[in-house]
Design an enzyme around this catalytic site. Structure first.
Site, PDB file in Angstrom:
ATOM      1  N   ASP A 476       0.833  -1.209   0.000  1.00  0.00           N
ATOM      2  CA  ASP A 476       0.000   0.000   0.000  1.00  0.00           C
ATOM      3  C   ASP A 476       0.868   1.259   0.000  1.00  0.00           C
ATOM      4  OD1 ASP A 476      -2.296   1.504   0.119  1.00  0.00           O
ATOM      5  OD2 ASP A 476      -3.037   0.659   2.003  1.00  0.00           O
ATOM      6  N   ASP A 546     -10.630   2.051  -3.318  1.00  0.00           N
ATOM      7  CA  ASP A 546     -11.140   1.828  -1.965  1.00  0.00           C
ATOM      8  C   ASP A 546     -12.656   1.835  -1.949  1.00  0.00           C
ATOM      9  OD1 ASP A 546      -8.911   1.386  -0.541  1.00  0.00           O
ATOM     10  OD2 ASP A 546      -8.705   3.410   0.245  1.00  0.00           O
TER      11      ASP A 546
END
Ligand code: DGJ
Length: 725
Positions: A476, A546
């Site tokens: 990430d 997301d």
């Protein structure tokens, strides 16, 4: 051979199966662009290459005279051409002139390797050749090597550039485009993929006006806000028809791209490095490599273009064990627990996942240091023993005992001010001395332009991956750059930081992924903030967004599919009401959207009702049957959500024997007439059987008449699985 040269006047014809690209060294001096488009067998090339008329603009000392501002050019510099240049430089005396003239060329078999940078690769047997064009500014000794690699069978050409300083003084490069192409006409449309966090890669299409239309990123990442992809289209272009000229940069950092229409209606399309945050000091004897640009022309509209990108990215960009379809169906605990978990909860989730047929559990953020929220511990990559008393190795073993594999989240490029790492090395983050360090999500960016920071990261990640049976890593990166400064770089090199950061990132990720070839890496950047070919080279799949709401995902996945194969997209079923939008949608629609990519689940499976368990078990079983088709077949967009409130797409096997299709009704309408889905790419002369109903239809019928789609209500979906009879 895919490159032909007419020696007497240096005309270069580069061709693929369906495309020709022609350039020439006009007057033996100026690298001129002649043509890019549908394949031409043997160009006579007696067409006038130079447009000689000019009134006010700087003229070349040739007879009859002409202006560089009026001709089509391949790698333009500022001298005598007022359009956006491909290269800009600044010398110590403040002068900026760079007059690049043709010095020669070489034809290279295959493709020269680009050290330290991601790029398309070749395999033995590929019909692939490279043209190297050599240009020079004779006064200052700046040499530019422009590389064109032709992938004949894939219908793809790549361009890249190396600049060498063979002069006697230092020079600052302030713009180095990877590709620039001039078209003789205007009236095109520009297509880009802009977005925001949670709304990545929506399609935007607009007429190219006179003047410059620029887009790009200066965030230190390719970004949610603008993907490094641009296409020039004829206005009537559809999914199936029309000429499309496109560029995609194999790069994960700042970039600039766009188009310019000049005074006489010519259009320049460009892509590369060169925004306000870019500068590179090139000492004498040094060289600079610009990233690779992948160029695709399609006469078959946007669908034709996407098919070309999908094929070459799946087969000549993505590497390693997971290049094909062997991706596990996973459950990720992020939306299930956020930071609130312990070993028992994770093991229970793994047990529930195994029971449903899932193959891998991913432990997301919050497993390390003291991290129970996002205010601390990034950089302290050792297990939080209060939550996980048996450490990562102990947990991984317990997960595996449930019958599924174990994966882990990391955010290696970041550091929390409240962390042991920061306390030990406060100068390791990007910052400007004497100014407050601006935090975003309470974190700072590690300075990957520094060799010591990169070495530390490689070692830390290797230790972590060796410490437990880890089968998957989610890599990430959750903030953009600010206070762009490095404690290590001298003043005159500070603006090199964003590019040096990306080179550092590539070095780290290359070394780590190479050391663990059987670990599946999925990259992520606050969702899809670094969904680019650069990252795809190292990580075969990318977390698309997301935003897990299926309605939002239809737009995101549809837009993303313009360039990137669906095998690159991570797509998860999540809980309702959805955590990003509050929308309540049926499990069926959530599953149908997520199975049009790399299927995963991101909700608390232990709380499922019996009915939900049965639905999800079926989704997983269906996906297992369809997985190879979905990840390796040809993808067609059938109906755009950007043009209404429904969407549809399909995937068909290369042999056209089997296909999967999905139709989504986002919003119901009363009395709206008959809705049909018409499939594409089928064999017209064979029969296909609907695997659910057993009904049989001709391929021609399914393409021409199609099937009625009868859905009632908002957020409804239908899928079909057909096999040749
Ligand atoms: C952003 C990612 O996109 C999410 O999936 C999740 O991993 C969080 N970061 C964790 O902090």
């Amino acid at each position: 051979m895919a490159i032909e040269v007419r020696e007497q006047d240096f005309v270069f014809h580069l061709y693929t199966k369906n495309t020709s690209y022609i350039l020439s060294a006009a007057e033996g001096e100026h690298l001129a662009h002649v043509y890019w488009g549908k394949r031409i067998r043997i160009p006579s090339m007696d067409n006038a290459l130079l447009f000689r008329w000019s009134c006010f603009d700087v003229m070349e000392d040739a007879e009859p005279p002409f202006s560089l501002d009026y001709i089509g050019r391949e790698y333009p510099s500022v001298a005598g051409d007022y359009r956006i240049p491909a290269i800009e430089v600044e010398y110590a005396d403040g002068s900026r002139e760079c007059s690049l003239t043709f010095q020669g060329y070489r034809i290279l078999e295959g493709k020269p390797e680009r050290q330290g940078m991601p790029s398309l690769y070749t395999e033995p047997g590929d019909a692939c050749e490279t043209l190297e064009i050599i240009l020079q500014d004779r006064i200052k000794g700046i040499w530019v090597f422009v590389y064109y690699t032709v992938y004949e069978d894939y219908d793809v050409m790549t361009r890249s550039v190396t600049v060498k300083n063979r002069g006697t003084e230092e020079v600052h490069l302030t713009r180095v485009a990877s590709a620039s192409v001039d078209f003789e006409s205007s009236g095109f449309e520009l297509l880009t993929l802009p977005g925001a966090w949670g709304r990545e890669r929506h399609i935007e299409r607009y007429p190219v006006r006179r003047g410059r239309q620029m887009a790009g990123s200066s965030r230190g990442a390719s970004s949610h806000q603008m993907n490094p992809f641009v296409a020039l289209l004829e206005p009537e272009t559809t999914e199936e028809k029309g000429n499309v000229y496109s560029m995609n940069l194999v790069y994960s950092g700042n970039f600039t791209m766009g188009a310019e229409v000049d005074q006489i209606g010519k259009t320049r399309l460009f892509m590369g490095l060169g925004n306000e945050d870019f500068s590179w000091l090139l000492g004498t004897g040094e060289s600079f490599d610009a990233p690779e640009c992948v160029m695709v022309f399609s006469a078959d509209g946007l669908g034709g273009m996407s098919g070309i990108y999908h094929n070459i990215y799946r087969e000549r960009l993505v590497r390693g064990t997971f290049r094909g379809g062997k991706r596990p169906i996973l459950v990720n605990n992020w939306e299930a627990t956020y930071f609130d978990f312990n070993e028992d909860k994770i093991v229970a989730l793994a047990g529930a996942a195994a029971e449903l047929g899932l193959e891998l559990l991913v432990l997301d953020d919050g497993w390390f240091g003291k991290r129970n929220n996002d205010t601390c511990s990034l950089g302290d990559w050792y297990a939080n023993l209060e939550k996980l008393p048996n450490g990562i190795a102990g947990l991984a073993e317990k997960v595996r005992e449930q019958g599924i594999r174990f994966g882990l989240w990391v955010e290696p490029e970041m550091v929390s001010p409240d962390s042991d790492l920061y306390r030990k090395h406060p100068d390791w983050c990007i910052h400007v001395e004497g100014r407050p360090r601006s935090e975003c999500r309470n974190q700072l960016t590690l300075d990957l332009s520094r060799g010591d920071v990169c070495c530390y990261l490689v070692q830390t990640l290797k230790e972590l991956l060796s410490s437990a049976p880890i089968s998957y890593i989610k890599w990430d990166m959750n903030r953009h750059m600010s206070n762009v400064g490095s404690a290590k770089l001298p003043a005159e090199r500070q603006r090199e930081l964003p590019h040096r950061y990306i080179l550092g990132l590539y070095k780290v990720i290359q070394e780590v992924t190479e050391s663990f070839p059987d670990v599946l890496f999925e990259s992520c950047s606050g969702g899809g903030g670094r969904f680019d070919p650069g990252m795809l080279y190292y990580t075969p799949q990318i977390w698309t967004s997301d935003d897990t709401d299926p309605v939002e995902r239809i737009y995101i996945q549809y837009g993303t599919s313009l360039v990137y194969p669906i095998s690159a997209m991570g797509a998860h079923v999540s809980a309702v009401p959805n955590h990003q939008t509050g929308r309540v949608t049926p499990m069926k629609m959530r599953g149908d959207v997520a199975m049009s990519g790399n299927l995963g689940y991101e909700l608390d499976l232990t709380k499922f009702t019996e009915e939900e368990k049965e639905t999800v078990k079926k989704q997983i079983a269906d996906y297992k049957e369809l997985r190879n088709l979905i990840l390796q077949g040809d993808f067609y967009r059938l109906k755009s959500p950007f043009e209404g409130t429904d969407a549809a797409w399909m995937v068909i096997s290369k042999e056209r024997e089997e296909f999967f299709a999905a139709y989504f009704q986002i919003q119901a309408k009363v009395n709206q007439g008959i809705t049909r889905i018409k499939f594409r790419g089928l064999k017209p002369n064979v029969f296909y059987e609907d695997r659910t109903t057993g009904e049989i239809y001709g391929g021609d019928e399914l393409m021409q008449i199609g099937l009625v789609v009868d859905l009632f209500g908002d957020y409804q979906s239908r899928t079909w699985h057909f096999c040749e009879k």
